[in-house]
Design a protein around this motif. Structure first.
Motif, PDB file in Angstrom:
ATOM      1  N   ALA A  67       0.971   4.094  -2.872  1.00 25.76           N
ATOM      2  CA  ALA A  67       0.666   5.484  -2.528  1.00 25.76           C
ATOM      3  C   ALA A  67       1.772   6.427  -2.966  1.00 25.76           C
ATOM      4  O   ALA A  67       1.513   7.539  -3.447  1.00 25.76           O
ATOM      5  CB  ALA A  67       0.454   5.602  -1.018  1.00 25.76           C
ATOM      6  N   LEU A  68       3.024   5.982  -2.832  1.00 21.00           N
ATOM      7  CA  LEU A  68       4.149   6.864  -3.105  1.00 21.00           C
ATOM      8  C   LEU A  68       4.454   7.020  -4.597  1.00 21.00           C
ATOM      9  O   LEU A  68       5.344   7.785  -4.970  1.00 21.00           O
ATOM     10  CB  LEU A  68       5.406   6.363  -2.370  1.00 21.00           C
ATOM     11  CG  LEU A  68       5.352   6.488  -0.848  1.00 21.00           C
ATOM     12  CD1 LEU A  68       6.618   5.916  -0.204  1.00 21.00           C
ATOM     13  CD2 LEU A  68       5.161   7.947  -0.424  1.00 21.00           C
ATOM     14  N   ARG A  77       0.838  -1.202   0.000  1.00 16.08           N
ATOM     15  CA  ARG A  77       0.000   0.000   0.000  1.00 16.08           C
ATOM     16  C   ARG A  77       0.872   1.250   0.000  1.00 16.08           C
ATOM     17  O   ARG A  77       0.558   2.246  -0.657  1.00 16.08           O
ATOM     18  CB  ARG A  77      -0.929   0.006   1.230  1.00 16.08           C
ATOM     19  CG  ARG A  77      -2.112  -0.943   1.118  1.00 16.08           C
ATOM     20  CD  ARG A  77      -3.197  -0.568   2.110  1.00 16.08           C
ATOM     21  NE  ARG A  77      -2.851  -0.875   3.485  1.00 16.08           N
ATOM     22  CZ  ARG A  77      -3.103  -2.025   4.100  1.00 16.08           C
ATOM     23  NH1 ARG A  77      -3.694  -3.004   3.456  1.00 16.08           N
ATOM     24  NH2 ARG A  77      -2.764  -2.200   5.364  1.00 16.08           N
ATOM     25  N   ILE A  78       1.967   1.193   0.761  1.00 18.41           N
ATOM     26  CA  ILE A  78       2.868   2.342   0.819  1.00 18.41           C
ATOM     27  C   ILE A  78       3.480   2.608  -0.548  1.00 18.41           C
ATOM     28  O   ILE A  78       3.483   3.743  -1.041  1.00 18.41           O
ATOM     29  CB  ILE A  78       3.981   2.123   1.872  1.00 18.41           C
ATOM     30  CG1 ILE A  78       3.373   2.090   3.284  1.00 18.41           C
ATOM     31  CG2 ILE A  78       5.041   3.215   1.769  1.00 18.41           C
ATOM     32  CD1 ILE A  78       4.361   1.709   4.370  1.00 18.41           C
ATOM     33  N   VAL A 102       2.660   8.555  -6.600  1.00 18.03           N
ATOM     34  CA  VAL A 102       2.366   9.956  -6.903  1.00 18.03           C
ATOM     35  C   VAL A 102       3.241  10.821  -6.000  1.00 18.03           C
ATOM     36  O   VAL A 102       3.154  10.708  -4.780  1.00 18.03           O
ATOM     37  CB  VAL A 102       0.878  10.281  -6.647  1.00 18.03           C
ATOM     38  CG1 VAL A 102       0.575  11.723  -7.009  1.00 18.03           C
ATOM     39  CG2 VAL A 102      -0.012   9.325  -7.413  1.00 18.03           C
ATOM     40  N   PRO A 103       4.082  11.672  -6.568  1.00 11.46           N
ATOM     41  CA  PRO A 103       4.963  12.476  -5.713  1.00 11.46           C
ATOM     42  C   PRO A 103       4.181  13.565  -4.982  1.00 11.46           C
ATOM     43  O   PRO A 103       3.198  14.089  -5.506  1.00 11.46           O
ATOM     44  CB  PRO A 103       5.953  13.096  -6.705  1.00 11.46           C
ATOM     45  CG  PRO A 103       5.270  13.070  -8.015  1.00 11.46           C
ATOM     46  CD  PRO A 103       4.284  11.945  -7.995  1.00 11.46           C
TER      47      PRO A 103
END
Lengths: 228, 473, 239
Positions: free
Chosen positions: A15-16, A11-12, A18-19
């Motif tokens: 999520a990351l 999930r991390i 997208v900056p």
């Protein structure tokens, strides 16, 4: 139970992708060991050892740390003897160390010494009037004492008894927290101790009407004896 | 009961805010406490050679940490487990609670001592433990008081700041059987004596964590009282329940963040005890827990992480400064928020943690003054995030009557002639207003109930300008 | 310099004398003032309520109305912040983004314009009274306005400026907040107004009329003695 390690990391990562927008300026070269340079923005500390000792002394007053400069081990022992007499002390808990042994040797025999290096009974330590330790360093910038389990007799010696006494030398005065961390890195190249603590004054609370009360759970008094 | 929790959150909030804004003595006490905080903080900030630059640096440390969160969490786990520590990754509160309950069961735990953990509040840990028959005692003085009051913390740094010493004295008499007193020192000593036994006898200690240090595999805990050191030092088993976002890349980053936390949180140069725990007792050590577990808690933090615009809300170091300067917090108090994380940062993150539509009202209950953003030591864009939550709530689901109002408003403002008619009619409207003033029909009743409404000017600026132009020709 | 005035809708209808005062002062200083008549509303109400599409429709009109202006002076800190700060968010990644940035670059709040753009602190005003100054939050925190109004007031002959303890505390207006959460808004007004009353002044001054609407509204209803409110421009227009 393993838990959701892969799910969470997944999930991390997702999520990351997208900056995030950066709202701040980049701060140039990171300080040695830290993520960014920041030392110059913190409260300034004098270059000279004397200035640093002076700052530590001033902060100690505000913090209610009893800070005493002693010329010899005898003088330090005599300071402790006075505390013991005034407080009607029966027992001081301590650990072994070059500095501490020199002072402890000069303590009056009226007070029992409990050495915790090989372990201890919780109730026995609780019943002691004071815990006597060495330290890793003193920090001038914040008036703090840096301890670790190897330097200061474990995790509880300095926090369970109602009075914590620390003996240190001038050479142990570090200007700021960065320097204190540097010293730890230097002293323990093969791995840090499992317990590091920065102690800043006696235990305190302001939970009741924001009124300062000392000795909430930790020591009510903190005495720092500085040898040359 | 301190809040009306059976109502939908938006209604609960208005109901509780109505009650607490009318409680003048309570508001005055909170204002006084936070006034003292402001003074202390101002003094300490001035000792920095540049507080503003320090904020920039702190912001950058957390930006690095959060934007490489997976890398740093992996590094932490590697280093922490190498020293015998155990790491459990919990997707949500249920998993975290289950892990801790299983552990307690397995190890024959009977009594648990806790130091402050907002994550514990967040996942309702204490009720779950108590339901299974475990004795759980809060050791932080403020948290203990709130536990005995059967209330949640009022503020996540100052849990009982709303209580007077008389109330605490009565509480201790009632719950601890102590002698009557209202002296803060005596009350503190009563709590100290009461807790001594629990520190010594507890089988398990549970704490939170202020920072997760990736580089060295440590959990850093900040406190003033020493109760966390005892909680994590004496019992055989320790569990630290920490949000995944608490990561810092390097140990030395704490040389910046610990003073920032202390200054912004309480106006201190450094908090009383800042302790870095690298794991359980190692061979050759004379004390320390035999087992040290870290439960890494997600619980919707990854959802917030995925919102790149608001990701910096995860930079929060839980100093409480935004609460301390917030005029809404000061006037409604911590309980009115009806949720674990209060104040401005709580209003930003709660919609992400508990649902946007149910919790958007917290983002609406703000005048967007920006004091929070100004106070934040890691430069989170707090008040703009409140605006973004409002926008996101509308984008997800428009409220039909609001939609109507704004459609009408746009219609009017797009047509200068219509706008001008409205402006010219204003004095007329005002002349009629006294007929409905204060009644159900009064369209501005929410205003006029407590404030006078200004008089519409006989001639608008626009008309004055027009007339002057005509004269000059 | 040709200065274009941005007169927010509520100043237009409720406090036109603020706009009139600004015209007077700028002309006294020798500048040409123009008032682009196509302007209506900055769009802050729907914007703050989360209705950004609706706000954009209205904001576009403002972009067009001020397109040919050399410099724009706002009579209000909060509406000025829409031009200076929030239009860039509203029109991010949209065709009007360049126009929004251009408008932002040439917009000034009134006191900032006098002190920082024109370099003027003394506008030749006289006002014999004891006053205090309320910092409107948008001006203070979105636009960084703090020193400029005070420097202007200090140069006014006969004026005594007293600082209140809660100068930087929000008055509680916050646009729709004032009617959506009236109990909180009123509590905030109470704290502000008690602080004003404690200074013993006759007048509270601000650079934001929406704040003054809230403050005067509360004072008129609740103050034990008369305290009046004036916009900074109204004070500076006095001679």
């Amino acid at each position: 139970m393993k838990g959701d390690r892969e799910l969470i990391l997944g999930r991390i990562a997702e999520a990351l992708r997208v900056p995030a927008p950066r709202h701040h300026e980049s701060h140039g070269n990171a300080a040695a060991g830290a993520s960014v340079a920041f030392r110059e923005w913190l409260p300034p500390v004098g270059e000279e050892k004397q200035d640093q000792v002076g700052l530590f002394a001033r902060l100690s007053e505000t913090l209610r740390t009893e800070f005493r400069e002693c010329a010899t081990a005898e003088e330090a022992a005599s300071q402790i003897a006075t505390l013991a007499q005034d407080g009607n002390w029966k027992c001081i808990a301590l650990h072994s160390g070059k500095l501490i042994d020199a002072v402890a040797a000069k303590l009056p025999s009226t007070v029992t010494l409990l050495n915790v290096d090989q372990g201890y009974e919780k109730n026995a330590l609780e019943a002691c009037d004071a815990g006597f330790t060495e330290c890793e360093s003193l920090v001038a910038q914040t008036g703090s004492v840096c301890i670790t389990n190897p330097s200061s007799g474990g995790r509880a010696l300095s926090v369970l008894p109602p009075h914590h006494i620390v003996v240190a030398t001038r050479a142990q005065m570090a200007p700021d927290l960065s320097a204190a961390y540097d010293r730890l890195a230097e002293k323990y190249p093969n791995g840090y101790p499992s317990f590091i603590s920065f102690i800043t004054g006696p235990s305190r609370t302001g939970d009741i009407e924001r009124i300062l009360v000392l000795g909430a759970h930790g020591p009510k008094r903190l005495t720092v004896l500085l040898l040359p | 009961m301190s809040t009306t929790t059976e109502l939908p959150p938006g209604v609960q909030f208005q109901t509780d805010a109505n009650r607490t804004t009318a409680d003048e003595p309570r508001r005055a006490a909170v204002r006084k406490a936070l006034g003292n905080y402001s003074t202390a903080r101002g003094k300490t900030e001035k000792t920095f050679s540049s507080w503003q630059h320090a904020r920039e640096a702190a912001s950058e440390v957390k930006f690095e940490a959060v934007n490489h969160l997976d890398r740093y969490l992996r590094e932490f786990e590697e280093k922490f487990t190498a020293r015998g520590g155990k790491v459990f990754w919990a997707s949500n509160g249920a998993q975290a609670r289950e892990y801790i309950l299983d552990l307690a069961r397995e190890k024959g735990v009977k009594s648990i001592v806790k130091s402050k953990a907002m994550t514990g509040e967040e996942i309702h840990l204490n009720p779950a433990l108590e339901k299974e028959g475990y004795e759980v005692i809060e050791s932080d003085l403020g948290e203990l008081i709130q536990q005995l009051m059967k209330e949640p913390p009022y503020h996540f740094v100052f849990p009982c700041m709303h209580l007077k010493r008389e109330e605490i004295g009565e509480l201790f008499q009632r719950e601890l059987g102590s002698e009557p007193t209202t002296n803060p020192e005596e009350l503190t000593m009563i709590a100290r004596r009461f807790l001594r036994r629990h520190f010594a006898n507890a089988d398990m200690g549970i704490s939170g964590g202020n920072f997760i240090v990736a580089e060295t595999g440590m959990i850093s805990i900040t406190e003033n009282e020493g109760n966390a050191r005892l909680t994590a030092g004496l019992p055989k088993i320790h569990v630290a329940l920490v949000g995944i976002e608490k990561v810092v890349p390097k140990l030395k980053d704490l040389a910046l963040l610990l003073p920032m936390l202390a200054t912004a949180g309480t106006g201190q140069h450094l908090t009383g005890y800042n302790t870095m725990y690298g794991g359980p007792r190692m061979p050759g050590e004379n004390d320390g827990p035999e087992e040290f577990h870290v439960v890494l808690l997600d619980n919707h933090r990854t959802r917030l992480l995925a919102d790149a615009e608001q990701r910096d809300a995860l930079h929060c170091i839980r100093c409480g400064a935004c609460l301390n300067v917030c005029p809404i917090f000061k006037n409604i108090g911590g309980h009115a928020y009806g949720t674990t994380y209060q104040g401005p940062i709580g209003s930003v993150i709660t919609p992400h943690f508990r649902g946007l539509q149910d919790w958007k009202h917290l983002s609406g209950a703000s005048s967007l003054c920006g004091a929070c953003t100004e106070a934040c030591p890691v430069k989170i864009d707090i008040h703009h995030h409140l605006l973004q939550n409002r926008r996101n709530a509308v984008a997800e689901k428009k409220v039909w009557w609001e939609r109507l109002i704004w459609a009408g408003y746009v219609w009017l403002m797009k047509r200068r002639w219509a706008y001008l008619i409205a402006v010219r009619l204003a004095p007329l409207g005002q002349a009629i207003h006294p007929l409905v003033l204060g009644t159900e029909l009064d369209p501005v009743r929410a205003w006029t109930a407590t404030r006078d409404f200004p008089e519409a000017a006989p001639k608008s600026f626009h008309d004055w300008w027009r007339d002057r132009k005509a004269v000059r020709k | 310099m040709r200065v274009s005035l941005f007169i927010p809708c509520f100043i237009d209808s409720l406090y036109p004398h603020v706009g009139v005062s600004i015209v007077k002062i700028l002309e006294r200083l020798g500048h040409e003032v123009d008032y682009p008549e196509a302007q209506v509303c900055c769009g802050q109400p729907p914007f703050n309520s989360g209705y950004w599409d609706e706000a954009r429709v209205v904001a576009e009109r403002q972009l067009a109305a001020f397109r040919d202006s050399e410099v724009v002076v706002s009579a209000s800190g909060s509406c000025g912040a829409m031009f200076k700060v929030f239009y860039k968010d509203l029109f991010k990644d949209r065709p009007q983004e360049a126009a929004a940035k251009a408008l932002s670059a040439k917009t000034y709040e009134f006191s900032e314009f006098l002190v920082n753009k024109l370099g003027v602190k003394d506008v030749g005003a006289r006002f014999d009274a004891k006053v205090t100054f309320h910092d409107g939050c948008h001006g203070l925190r979105e636009l960084g306005t703090k020193a400029a109004p005070r420097e202007l007031l200090k140069a006014v002959k006969g004026l005594e400026l007293v600082e209140m303890t809660e100068a930087e505390s929000c008055c509680g207006f916050g646009g729709m907040f004032a009617v959506k959460f009236p109990q909180i808004s009123t509590a905030m007004a109470q704290v502000k107004c008690n602080s004003i009353i404690d200074t013993g002044v006759e007048y509270v001054i601000s650079n934001d009329s929406s704040c003054l609407m809230q403050i005067q509204g509360y004072l008129s209803r609740n103050s034990p003695r008369v305290v009046k409110s004036l916009h900074l421009a109204e004070v500076l227009a006095q001679q």
